[in-house]
Design an enzyme around this catalytic site. Sequence first.
Site, PDB file in Angstrom:
ATOM      1  N   GLU A  35     -50.811   6.430  31.224  1.00 34.55           N
ATOM      2  CA  GLU A  35     -50.618   5.092  30.101  1.00 34.55           C
ATOM      3  C   GLU A  35     -51.578   4.735  29.346  1.00 34.55           C
ATOM      4  O   GLU A  35     -52.730   4.623  29.695  1.00 34.55           O
ATOM      5  CB  GLU A  35     -50.008   3.930  31.262  1.00 34.55           C
ATOM      6  CG  GLU A  35     -48.779   3.497  30.586  1.00 34.55           C
ATOM      7  CD  GLU A  35     -47.672   4.314  30.715  1.00 34.55           C
ATOM      8  OE1 GLU A  35     -47.197   4.858  29.773  1.00 34.55           O
ATOM      9  OE2 GLU A  35     -46.977   4.630  32.044  1.00 34.55           O
ATOM     10  N   HIS A  36     -51.152   4.862  27.995  1.00 33.91           N
ATOM     11  CA  HIS A  36     -52.397   4.304  26.851  1.00 33.91           C
ATOM     12  C   HIS A  36     -53.534   5.542  26.883  1.00 33.91           C
ATOM     13  O   HIS A  36     -54.180   5.247  26.105  1.00 33.91           O
ATOM     14  CB  HIS A  36     -52.753   2.933  27.016  1.00 33.91           C
ATOM     15  CG  HIS A  36     -51.923   1.757  26.812  1.00 33.91           C
ATOM     16  ND1 HIS A  36     -51.867   1.237  25.772  1.00 33.91           N
ATOM     17  CD2 HIS A  36     -51.040   1.411  27.684  1.00 33.91           C
ATOM     18  CE1 HIS A  36     -51.047   0.398  25.736  1.00 33.91           C
ATOM     19  NE2 HIS A  36     -50.223   0.451  26.975  1.00 33.91           N
ATOM     20  N   THR A  37     -53.352   6.799  27.232  1.00 37.79           N
ATOM     21  CA  THR A  37     -54.111   7.885  27.211  1.00 37.79           C
ATOM     22  C   THR A  37     -53.925   8.465  26.180  1.00 37.79           C
ATOM     23  O   THR A  37     -54.824   9.289  25.655  1.00 37.79           O
ATOM     24  CB  THR A  37     -54.062   8.596  28.682  1.00 37.79           C
ATOM     25  OG1 THR A  37     -52.845   8.896  28.753  1.00 37.79           O
ATOM     26  CG2 THR A  37     -54.649   8.096  29.734  1.00 37.79           C
ATOM     27  N   ASP A  38     -52.503   8.424  25.587  1.00 38.82           N
ATOM     28  CA  ASP A  38     -52.165   9.458  24.298  1.00 38.82           C
ATOM     29  C   ASP A  38     -52.976   9.207  23.116  1.00 38.82           C
ATOM     30  O   ASP A  38     -53.506  10.202  22.730  1.00 38.82           O
ATOM     31  CB  ASP A  38     -50.712   9.330  24.106  1.00 38.82           C
ATOM     32  CG  ASP A  38     -50.175   7.946  23.713  1.00 38.82           C
ATOM     33  OD1 ASP A  38     -50.872   6.867  23.925  1.00 38.82           O
ATOM     34  OD2 ASP A  38     -48.893   7.895  23.486  1.00 38.82           O
ATOM     35  N   LEU A 142     -36.977   4.360  28.028  1.00 42.22           N
ATOM     36  CA  LEU A 142     -36.511   5.623  28.379  1.00 42.22           C
ATOM     37  C   LEU A 142     -36.549   6.453  27.165  1.00 42.22           C
ATOM     38  O   LEU A 142     -36.064   7.653  27.235  1.00 42.22           O
ATOM     39  CB  LEU A 142     -35.487   5.880  29.410  1.00 42.22           C
ATOM     40  CG  LEU A 142     -35.515   5.045  30.568  1.00 42.22           C
ATOM     41  CD1 LEU A 142     -34.177   4.875  31.071  1.00 42.22           C
ATOM     42  CD2 LEU A 142     -36.526   5.464  31.325  1.00 42.22           C
ATOM     43  N   SER A 143     -36.905   6.161  26.145  1.00 45.72           N
ATOM     44  CA  SER A 143     -36.916   6.693  24.783  1.00 45.72           C
ATOM     45  C   SER A 143     -35.751   7.427  24.319  1.00 45.72           C
ATOM     46  O   SER A 143     -35.718   8.790  24.066  1.00 45.72           O
ATOM     47  CB  SER A 143     -38.062   7.940  24.755  1.00 45.72           C
ATOM     48  OG  SER A 143     -38.346   8.271  23.628  1.00 45.72           O
ATOM     49  N   ASP A 189     -43.463  11.458  23.684  1.00 48.22           N
ATOM     50  CA  ASP A 189     -41.927  11.109  23.839  1.00 48.22           C
ATOM     51  C   ASP A 189     -41.162  12.460  23.681  1.00 48.22           C
ATOM     52  O   ASP A 189     -40.197  13.038  24.314  1.00 48.22           O
ATOM     53  CB  ASP A 189     -41.336   9.957  23.340  1.00 48.22           C
ATOM     54  CG  ASP A 189     -41.861   8.709  23.782  1.00 48.22           C
ATOM     55  OD1 ASP A 189     -42.766   8.777  24.720  1.00 48.22           O
ATOM     56  OD2 ASP A 189     -41.542   7.730  23.184  1.00 48.22           O
TER      57      ASP A 189
HETATM   58  P1  ADP Z   1     -36.295   3.508  22.961  1.00 52.24           P
HETATM   59  O1  ADP Z   1     -36.778   4.944  22.382  1.00 52.24           O
HETATM   60  O2  ADP Z   1     -37.366   2.922  24.013  1.00 52.24           O
HETATM   61  O3  ADP Z   1     -35.049   3.549  23.548  1.00 52.24           O
HETATM   62  P2  ADP Z   1     -36.733   2.608  20.146  1.00 52.24           P
HETATM   63  O4  ADP Z   1     -36.752   1.340  19.605  1.00 52.24           O
HETATM   64  O5  ADP Z   1     -37.910   3.714  20.041  1.00 52.24           O
HETATM   65  O6  ADP Z   1     -36.270   2.470  21.764  1.00 52.24           O
HETATM   66  O7  ADP Z   1     -35.409   3.393  19.714  1.00 52.24           O
HETATM   67  C1  ADP Z   1     -34.127   2.842  19.637  1.00 52.24           C
HETATM   68  C2  ADP Z   1     -33.525   2.942  18.482  1.00 52.24           C
HETATM   69  O8  ADP Z   1     -33.206   4.492  17.988  1.00 52.24           O
HETATM   70  C3  ADP Z   1     -32.076   2.351  18.313  1.00 52.24           C
HETATM   71  O9  ADP Z   1     -32.559   0.952  17.859  1.00 52.24           O
HETATM   72  C4  ADP Z   1     -31.569   2.893  17.373  1.00 52.24           C
HETATM   73  O10 ADP Z   1     -31.905   2.800  15.756  1.00 52.24           O
HETATM   74  C5  ADP Z   1     -31.966   4.475  17.427  1.00 52.24           C
HETATM   75  N1  ADP Z   1     -30.909   5.353  18.598  1.00 52.24           N
HETATM   76  C6  ADP Z   1     -31.178   5.810  19.615  1.00 52.24           C
HETATM   77  N2  ADP Z   1     -30.220   6.366  20.265  1.00 52.24           N
HETATM   78  C7  ADP Z   1     -29.168   6.303  19.256  1.00 52.24           C
HETATM   79  C8  ADP Z   1     -27.937   6.788  18.988  1.00 52.24           C
HETATM   80  N3  ADP Z   1     -27.364   7.581  20.079  1.00 52.24           N
HETATM   81  N4  ADP Z   1     -27.281   6.469  17.941  1.00 52.24           N
HETATM   82  C9  ADP Z   1     -27.786   6.076  16.881  1.00 52.24           C
HETATM   83  N5  ADP Z   1     -29.237   5.488  16.932  1.00 52.24           N
HETATM   84  C10 ADP Z   1     -29.908   5.534  18.064  1.00 52.24           C
HETATM   85 MG    MG Z   2     -38.544   5.259  21.381  1.00 54.30          MG
END
Ligand code: ADP
Ligand code: MG
Length: 399
Positions: A35-38, A142-143, A189
């Site tokens: 974590e935070h190593t990237d 969870l990206s 990710d």
């Molecule tokens: P995490 O990657 O941790 O879930 P992020 O803020 O990096 O959070 O990414 C989330 C954003 O990615 C959403 O707010 C949206 O803009 C976009 N996104 C993710 N999945 C979808 C999807 N299935 N359809 C449309 N946009 C999406």
């Molecule tokens: Mg993300």
Amino acid sequence: MTPTASEAADLFRELTGSAPERVWSAPGRANLIGEHTDYNEGFVLPFAIEYRTFAAVGRRADGMIRVVSTFDRTPVEVAIVELPALFGGSPGEAVHSGSVPEWAAYPLGVAWAALAADGSALAKIPGVDIALASDVPIGAGLSSSAAIEGATVGALDDLWELGLTQLDMAKIGRIAENQAVGAPTGIMDQAASIMGQNDAATFLDCRTLETQPVDLGFAREGLRVLVIDTRVSHSHSTGGYGERRASCELGARQMGVPALRDLTTGDLDRARQVLDGVTFRRVAHIVTENQRVLDTVDTLRAEGPRAIGGLLVASHVSMRDDFEISVPELDTAVTAALESGAIGARMTGGGFGGSAIALVERNRVDETKAIVAEAFERAGFGAPHQFTVAPSHGVLRDA
Ligand code: ADP
Ligand code: MG
């Protein structure tokens, strides 16, 4: 096809009136350790999870690219030749312009970055319709962003015959996220999502970008990874994150190395003398965390997954005491999971909220969940959201 894959195909039919030519998907990810190593050019060990984003796609003759998602059913349409103007030019100078909704910048940014890497004349590229559906929880750490990028780049590589390697795909996802969307993330990710393999993690050297699959053996050994989402928002973490990055840069500079990756635990005595107290603790976390990633890989290979618990716990303690990015909810989650008999547990992600993970025997998952929920209630915290994830395969064609 899975229900979510069918949802993507159905949405495609709604949009175009015909069946998709292909369906591709890519998963979300969890970080086992590192974590935070990237951004310190060190090591990480994430794994892809079974929650996935699906892209149902088909070519069109008019040079347009159109995206739609179950997340936002209003289609967004752009001419392929307009992509460079939309994102402000070539990779390296672009930023999300605000002229398309932010979510659409992920798939459109991937198309733009993929074509910039390919160098083909944009006017010759066939148009494409992309319909997206996902069961990756959004914003839970969870990206979901890497999943949407991975599904899109896999599908476009196929339809446009770009011949991309997995590393190319990960780089394209990162460019889209950094420059088309404007989120300053590393490549962890995307690499985890794209390169995932069943019951394995992806060991990534963030300096060389070399990757290796590392067998986890969780499924084989009857273990589960429990995600404990504290529901503490980490959206206010930007200040803390920037501060930690600045401390790491200061520490590297004062120790005379290009990045903290270049220090080992043998350098910590000198670091204690050279650095101020706070900077020393930040540096100590990064240096010991890098070593823990290497030790986790070795331990998994030599002894198997039941032997990594101590490393997971040491990682949490280091983030709590030295890097100081934990919060009481995360500490409570980790302590309660360990009290319930978990093999190991740690906060995961950038910190200041978000989720913890616990490695738990399959038949003890319900007990751990109950003990964690009780501990939260006792402490007066809101109920956490708890669910298991299994290390799963990366980007692939579903249909
Ligand atoms: P995490 O990657 O941790 O879930 P992020 O803020 O990096 O959070 O990414 C989330 C954003 O990615 C959403 O707010 C949206 O803009 C976009 N996104 C993710 N999945 C979808 C999807 N299935 N359809 C449309 N946009 C999406
Ligand atoms: Mg993300």
